[in-house]
Design a protein around this motif. Sequence first.
Motif: not given
Length: 529
Positions: A297, A299, A301-302, A304-306, A368, A381
């Motif tokens: 998928s 990543r 989106e991950t 952006q979630a952070r 986190d 990344e």
Amino acid sequence: MPLPIPPPTADQDTLRKLIGLTHALSAERHLPRLYDRIIEAAQDFTHADGGTLYILEGQGVGQGLRFEVMRTLSLDIRAGGDSGQAIDLRPIPLWLDDGRPNHQNVCAHVWHQGTLVNIADAYEVEDFDFSGTRAFDRAMHYRTVSLLTLPLQNHAGDIIGILQLVNARVPGTDRVQAFDPAFEPLVLALASSAAVTLDKQQLLQGHKDLLDAFIRTIAQAIDAKSAHTSAHCQRVPVLTELIAQAACHADTGPLKDFDLDDEGWYELRVAAWLHDCGKLATPDSLLDKSTKLHALSDRIETVQARYAALIAQETAAAANQGDARLQARILQLREDCDFLARANIGGEFMRPEDQQRVRDIAAQSWTDHTGAIRPLLTAEEADMLCIARGTLNGEERQRINRHIDVTLQMLEAMPFPKTLARVPEYAGGHHEKVDGTGFPRGLTGDQMSWPARMMAIADIFEALTARDRPYKPPMPLSQALSILRDMRDRRHIDADLYTLFLESRVWDIYAREHLLPEQLDVQDPAAYR
């Protein structure tokens, strides 16, 4: 091929003529021309004014005799075969509506019986329905008199067609006479020879059609692996052929002697359709990698979630401490998040300052759900988001490039006939460069054939102008031609072929058919010479 023993009355000149015609037929390789040769030979041999060749088509009760060639010398009628004039007539049905054999039509009757029919005057025969013949005569002011209808029987005993000759003429005159029964065994021998040759050519054509269908299926399967490179394997052959056509028309320069016969054209087409067959072994995750961070998928989106978590944390901290700089901080975080989303898409070039901005962001951190301090971007990344061109990093690009090795392995393992022996070389050279820095073999221009060099330009130009790549908008012609010109200057593509590509307006012909109107921004190619 063996011929039936002729009757004792046949003279040596007739035998020599028959053998010569048989050899001429067996030497013909082009199916439409073979159809013409069969009719011409039969008419010449029997002095017939007209002739029609029917070919069997269909299965079961749907079988019929398709009009393949029609010739009438006195009316100057020449249709079907290699004439370019289509025959708009329905096939003769071999079976009636109730399933019974059709014996009303003389051609259908001959097919069912397997024997010839010699008619002295069609207007005096009641055994067959000649209403169609009479209608033709009225329309053309003609008079059909004698008819000789023969089966074309192959070596297996199957009747694959019917040959019908019309109006035998007295040699040297226009006077019509009946077909001489004494010549029937010779005409049958000619028909038998024609049938065997025709059957062989139809078999070869069938194998060729099967190979074509298989090749196109492979190309469609490759294109179907990724929506982002769809139709690439179908468009590269179009471009390759356009360049080859321009080369065949060149009358000056190093390509003035370049030419392709029918077999050469077919060899080029097969190679062009199969040039990326090795991509069948390339993982879909690479072919379909539409963004830099895409794996199973995207990543991003991950990431952006952070950012969402970090913004929430910053907001909570500011509320507790009364930080007046909160709005500016949140605005900066949102701008950075939007920037990373844009960088993730990829493109033709990423500026060094944008790459540095990615690394600066990667140095930031967030907390986190366990309270652990984490980098805002992982090292992987950050490296991915700094990809300068496209969406693939160096390792991924090498894995993609290995498709050409697989292509060569696949094609060199195939038992191509002599006429297709150069397919692996043509198809396997589309990533080579004339300066020797390409892959997989590092060939220089003088080590590559013209078709291989043509395919390299076709592959590049299609990729540059493709309108379905997710990491870039459809590239206009001006930009694509500028890139090709630069590749010419760096000796990545053949300079003479680039000149031909430009001056013969291959780019324009292709663009008008395959590109979007907004991409057509070049009229005069002078700036790209």
